[in-house]
Design an enzyme around this catalytic site. Structure first.
Site, short mmCIF file in Angstrom:
data_model
loop_
_atom_site.label_atom_id
_atom_site.label_comp_id
_atom_site.label_asym_id
_atom_site.label_seq_id
_atom_site.Cartn_x
_atom_site.Cartn_y
_atom_site.Cartn_z
N SER A 300 54.78 36.36 8.07
CA SER A 300 55.57 35.16 7.82
C SER A 300 55.99 35.04 6.35
CB SER A 300 54.77 33.93 8.28
OG SER A 300 55.55 32.77 8.27
N ASP A 311 64.61 43.99 -1.10
CA ASP A 311 66.07 44.02 -1.00
C ASP A 311 66.75 43.99 -2.37
OD1 ASP A 311 65.95 44.19 1.71
OD2 ASP A 311 66.90 42.27 2.14
N LYS A 325 56.25 38.51 11.88
CA LYS A 325 56.40 37.12 12.32
C LYS A 325 57.56 36.49 11.52
CE LYS A 325 55.25 32.59 12.85
NZ LYS A 325 55.85 31.43 12.15
#
Length: 432
Positions: A300, A311, A325
């Site tokens: 999460s 990224d 998740k």
């Protein structure tokens, strides 16, 4: 009240309830289609079943209990994270995000009718007992978990602090279950821990994301910077076995290392579920190298941080693939004593990757291992002592007064030691 009257009343109640939810949560309703119309025939069937249970079940059951059970069933059929929360559970959920709650210190989910460990929380009974991410709980105090809802299983594991609970654990598909006995406790979680690994190279461990985690982390980093003369050469951010927590905490942590760009965005069916979070202009490390450690217990909010830094090429992510998740749960109060925890959106990394059921794949795969010093056992090599006319051992030199016999980092935590090697290498190259 006859069955026809009961059926009509329930249909009316459900219709009003659904209409109120639509106006409160979704705004103007979309144009009606065949699938979007209220299923009157199915609701009549539900009302008939409700009435039959009320009249014929072997014991008297209150209307509230029947309705709550119906709501739990609806939510259980959606996904593992949507649930009905009672007043007591709602209060415990709020306490959990603030850093103090009762239980075993374990984050769990439902999988194939069994309870799967997402991650044990640092310094809790579950962590001290050796529970690991991926463990499956098959029995709780000799009661089979199969057939129980997630909430029912969690309730069995909760209890008065100081009392014990026995768990039967399956670790690996071929291994036999083993038992552990844990003592329940009031869990007080310090979500941030830090230390200096070597001069100039710091370490910050986040065990979960609470409301003040980003602030506490920044304070810890400032302390490390002071110990290092005002600037760090590099930092390891340890998110292993971090099951997540408050979204704003994750955004704040990622923002601390980025000076621009998107951190995470969410997409769902309702307008309020479409959110975007962007980074501010300050990087607390001033561009110094960053390594993020993750594993299968990183879920999460941890995956949001790792995905954003990966990224933006701000950090090297090391370890094993994360839990996956990537869904957003919204707490929707029903009344003063209950609420819905409803999945309303999915998380996406800045590049548009979905975290849900995929997780974050590390830049460098680093399996959990154990450091074992080389021994003489089984060695076939020739040593100095085997040579003819070798010199005998001389007198040992007097050790310096400040010599310390500390265990190596590799013997303490092999993954952390390897991450430090990578961090030092990147620091020497002067690039990320």
């Amino acid at each position: 009240m006859n069955p026809i009257q009961l059926s009509s009343l329930l249909i009316l109640v459900l219709y009003v309830s659904l209409g109120t939810h639509t106006l409160a949560e979704e705004g103007p309703a979309p144009a009606a289609t065949g699938d979007a119309e209220l299923p009157l025939a199915a609701l009549r069937t539900f009302a008939d079943v409700f009435g039959r249970i009320k009249e014929d079940y072997v014991e008297t059951v209150s209307d509230r209990a029947l309705i709550e059970n119906a709501i739990r069933g609806i939510l259980a059929g959606l996904d593992p994270h949507s649930a009905y929360i009672s007043g007591e559970e709602y209060r415990e959920l709020q306490l959990g995000t603030s850093g103090e709650f009762g239980g075993l210190g374990i984050e769990v989910s439902m999988e194939d009718g069994l309870i799967k460990v997402i991650a044990p929380i640092d310094g809790t009974p579950a962590q001290r007992a050796g529970l690991q991410a991926g463990d499956v709980i098959v029995r709780i105090d000799d009661k089979p978990v199969k057939g129980l809802s997630l909430n029912e299983a969690v309730q069995l594991m909760r209890g008065k602090p100081g009392t014990q609970v026995r768990l039967s654990i399956q670790r690996g598909s071929d291994d036999k279950p083993f038992e552990v006995i844990l003592e329940r406790a009031v869990i007080q979680v310090a979500s941030v821990k830090s230390r200096m690994l070597e001069p100039g190279f710091g370490y910050v461990r986040l065990s979960q994301f609470q409301a003040h985690t980003s602030e506490d982390m920044l304070k810890a980093i400032e302390t490390l910077k002071s110990e290092s003369g005002g600037r760090l050469k590099g930092l390891i951010l340890d998110l292993r076995n971090n099951p997540g927590g408050v979204l704003n905490g994750a955004v704040g942590v990622a923002d601390a290392f980025l000076n621009q760009g998107l951190i995470v965005y969410t997409e769902g069916r309702i307008k309020n579920s479409q959110m975007r979070f962007n980074a501010g202009p300050d990087d607390t490390l001033d561009g110094a190298p960053l390594v993020v450690l993750v594993n299968g217990g990183s879920a999460s909010a941890s995956e949001i941080v790792a995905g954003a830094l990966q990224d933006h090429r701000r950090a090297i992510v090391m370890g094993t693939p994360t839990f996956g998740k990537g869904s957003v749960q919204t707490i929707i109060p029903i009344d003063d004593e209950s609420a819905l925890k409803l999945t309303t959106a999915r998380y996406y990394t800045p590049s548009g990757r979905s975290i849900q059921a995929q997780g974050i794949f590390p830049d460098i795969i680093l399996e959990r291992g154990e450091f074992k010093p080389l021994t003489d056992a089984g060695a076939a090599t020739v040593k100095e002592s085997n040579l003819v006319r070798h010199l005998e051992e001389g007198p040992a030199p007097t050790p310096a007064a400040d010599t310390k016999q500390n265990p190596s980092l590799a013997s303490e935590d092999l993954q952390l030691a390897e991450a430090l090697h990578v961090l030092k290498g990147v620091s020497l190259l002067g690039r990320q």
